[in-house]
Write an enzyme that holds these catalytic residues in place. Structure first.
Site, PDB file in Angstrom:
ATOM      1  N   LYS A   1       3.433   8.843   9.365  1.00 22.49           N
ATOM      2  CA  LYS A   1       3.760   8.015  10.765  1.00 22.49           C
ATOM      3  C   LYS A   1       4.263   8.728  11.540  1.00 22.49           C
ATOM      4  O   LYS A   1       4.080   9.616  12.532  1.00 22.49           O
ATOM      5  CB  LYS A   1       3.858   6.945  10.472  1.00 22.49           C
TER       6      LYS A   1
ATOM      7  N   TYR B   1       1.405  -0.756   0.027  1.00 22.33           N
ATOM      8  CA  TYR B   1      -0.149  -0.026   0.137  1.00 22.33           C
ATOM      9  C   TYR B   1       0.590   1.279  -0.095  1.00 22.33           C
ATOM     10  O   TYR B   1       2.014   1.733   0.393  1.00 22.33           O
ATOM     11  CB  TYR B   1      -0.960  -0.011   1.033  1.00 22.33           C
TER      12      TYR B   1
ATOM     13  N   ASP C   1       9.267   2.540   0.495  1.00 19.74           N
ATOM     14  CA  ASP C   1       7.810   3.541   1.088  1.00 19.74           C
ATOM     15  C   ASP C   1       8.498   2.747   2.295  1.00 19.74           C
ATOM     16  O   ASP C   1       7.735   1.699   2.607  1.00 19.74           O
ATOM     17  CB  ASP C   1       6.545   2.916   0.136  1.00 19.74           C
TER      18      ASP C   1
HETATM   19  C1  LIG Z   1       0.026   4.554   5.155  1.00 22.97           C
HETATM   20  C2  LIG Z   1       0.787   4.487   4.589  1.00 22.97           C
HETATM   21  C3  LIG Z   1       0.923   5.390   3.764  1.00 22.97           C
HETATM   22  C4  LIG Z   1      -0.062   6.242   2.984  1.00 22.97           C
HETATM   23  O1  LIG Z   1      -0.311   7.203   4.701  1.00 22.97           O
HETATM   24  P1  LIG Z   1      -0.655   7.952   4.500  1.00 22.97           P
HETATM   25  O2  LIG Z   1      -0.290   9.473   5.853  1.00 22.97           O
HETATM   26  O3  LIG Z   1      -2.343   7.728   5.093  1.00 22.97           O
HETATM   27  O4  LIG Z   1      -1.348   9.225   3.755  1.00 22.97           O
HETATM   28  C5  LIG Z   1       1.968   4.553   2.413  1.00 22.97           C
HETATM   29  N1  LIG Z   1       2.601   3.942   2.048  1.00 22.97           N
HETATM   30  C6  LIG Z   1       2.746   3.557   3.669  1.00 22.97           C
HETATM   31  C7  LIG Z   1       3.424   2.032   3.461  1.00 22.97           C
HETATM   32  C8  LIG Z   1       1.716   3.448   4.548  1.00 22.97           C
HETATM   33  O5  LIG Z   1       1.586   1.958   5.831  1.00 22.97           O
END
Ligand SMILES: *Cc1c(COP(=O)(O)O)cnc(C)c1O
Length: 426
Positions: A265, A143, A237
């Site tokens: 995060k 994701y 990511d």
């Molecule tokens: C949570 C997450 C996102 C998206 O971040 P948001 O702050 O929810 O837009 C993108 N990549 C990874 C790996 C994530 O865990």
């Protein structure tokens, strides 16, 4: 015990689609109604019915020091009193950027945004701008936020709701997204053979959005080598794994250098922050230095920067932090596995730093297809029964779990004891 939450959910559904502002919160994959939260303290969440839960979700990752950490709280309040936003540079941004740059030998510059989605979306544009190419490779089950071109087989909420991709995303936008299987080198090699227009490969090096499924060392090495060979940029990511798996994200365990890293995060400690980072050459393409445009009214928001800064400073100060967090993660997962075994339930577990995952299945899953073979019904019952006993796990088997600093071994023992009873009912 959920009476007020049920009412709050009904009220919310009238004015908010599905009653929630992010789909996973709706508890779609499990039994029951989402508790409506009133406050958090340390390792605990409290809901409108007065229930108290040991929180293994921690706002889906950001709260490595738990809820209402005194130092972070103090910095946020102090900064907020000076004004919430200026739309002009502050020194806090430089300070937080320095904290991040210091942790990665291959990173020189950071640009802050307001969410992980924005960070990844901008990183992709930058990669395309730098290489002059169009295609991107992503892996099933990873994701990368909800931007159009990345919403293909995106794990997590998408998997929970069974949508392969979203209506509203024109196929013209998806045609540049090449999907490949996680941890499958052969397939990846084929992707590079099929297109000579690959701008970048994006991967969660420690996937946490199909449950916790780390990439193997060989696979990440192949990602690096193939990108270098074909002139594509490698994007890690680490919106979730950054400062969660280790002080250096996945680099701390695999030593592989990506060209661009995205964060979110933990670097905002619960405030809306995302970032993307790279070397001087690549970041030099970004506006106002270069031609790749990217902007944000609230980017680098001072209150959010202050929260992230104190959080990262605290992280660095405690040299044993990740060892201690991982000890607790291992204690939890091995305990869960032991009680599962006792009740003849196959359970696969893994941890990376403060991240943990568990799957109700026979073999350790290495990709999205294998995660799909898990017993989701069993997970749903487990989740519901644990919730009733005061243990708040992520409401989908496609999500990783998190340990926070305030969690004690006593609390983890209590979790395992409750799981022993619940596993007996599965
Ligand atoms: C949570 C997450 C996102 C998206 O971040 P948001 O702050 O929810 O837009 C993108 N990549 C990874 C790996 C994530 O865990």
């Amino acid at each position: 015990m959920f009476k007020k939450s049920i009412k709050a959910y009904e009220d919310a559904k009238i004015v908010i689609p599905g009653g929630v502002d992010s789909p996973v919160r709706a508890f779609g994959g499990v039994i029951g109604t989402p508790p409506f939260i009133t406050k958090g303290k340390g390792s605990y969440l409290y809901d409108v019915d007065g229930n108290k839960y040991l929180d293994f979700v921690q706002s889906w990752g950001p709260l490595i020091f738990g809820h209402c950490d005194k130092d972070i709280e103090k910095a946020v309040i102090k900064t907020a009193k000076l004004g919430l936003s200026f739309g002009a540079p502050t020194e806090l941004e430089t300070e937080l950027a320095n904290e991040i740059v210091e942790m990665f030998p291959h990173i020189d510059k950071v640009r802050f945004v307001s969410s992980g989605t924005e960070a990844v979306m901008s990183a992709i544009r930058l990669a395309r701008g730098v290489t002059g190419k169009n295609d991107i490779i992503k892996f099933e089950g990873c994701y990368h936020g909800h931007s159009d071109s990345l919403l293909v087989s995106a794990g997590s909420g998408m998997a929970t709701f069974g949508a392969p991709s979203s209506p509203g995303v024109p196929s013209d936008l998806i045609k540049h997204t090449i999907l490949s299987e996680y941890n499958n080198i052969e397939q990846l090699e084929k992707c590079f053979k099929e297109s000579s227009d690959i701008a970048c490969l994006i991967i969660e090096p420690i996937a946490g959005n199909m449950g916790l499924v780390p990439a193997t060392q060989e696979f990440l090495k192949a990602c690096r080598e193939l990108c270098t060979k074909h002139g594509a940029l490698l994007i890690f990511d680490e919106v979730m794994s950054g400062f969660r798996a280790s002080l250096h994200g996945s680099y701390g365990s695999n030593n592989i250098q990506a060209d661009i890293i995205t964060f979110g995060k933990v670097i905002g400690a619960g405030m809306p922050v995302g970032a993307f980072a790279s070397n001087d050459f690549i970041m030099g393409h970004l506006s106002p230095l270069g031609k790749v445009y990217q902007a944000g009214t609230l980017s680098g928001n001072p209150v959010a920067m202050a929260a992230g800064l104190v959080s990262l400073q605290k992280i660095k100060k405690d040299k044993e932090l990740y060892t201690k967090l991982n000890e607790k993660a291992v204690m939890l997962t091995s305990g869960l596995q032991k009680v599962a075994l006792k009740h003849n339930i196959p359970l696969q577990v893994d941890t990376r730093g403060s991240m943990f995952g568990f799957f109700f299945c026979e073999e350790v899953p290495a990709n999205m297809k294998e995660v799909g073979k898990c017993d989701f019904k069993r997970f749903a019952t487990f989740h519901h029964e644990m919730l009733k006993r005061g243990f708040y796990f992520a409401c989908s088997q496609y999500e990783a779990g998190f340990i926070c600093e305030t969690m004690t071994k006593k609390e983890i023992k209590a979790t395992i004891k409750a799981a022993d009873v619940v596993m007996g009912m599965l």
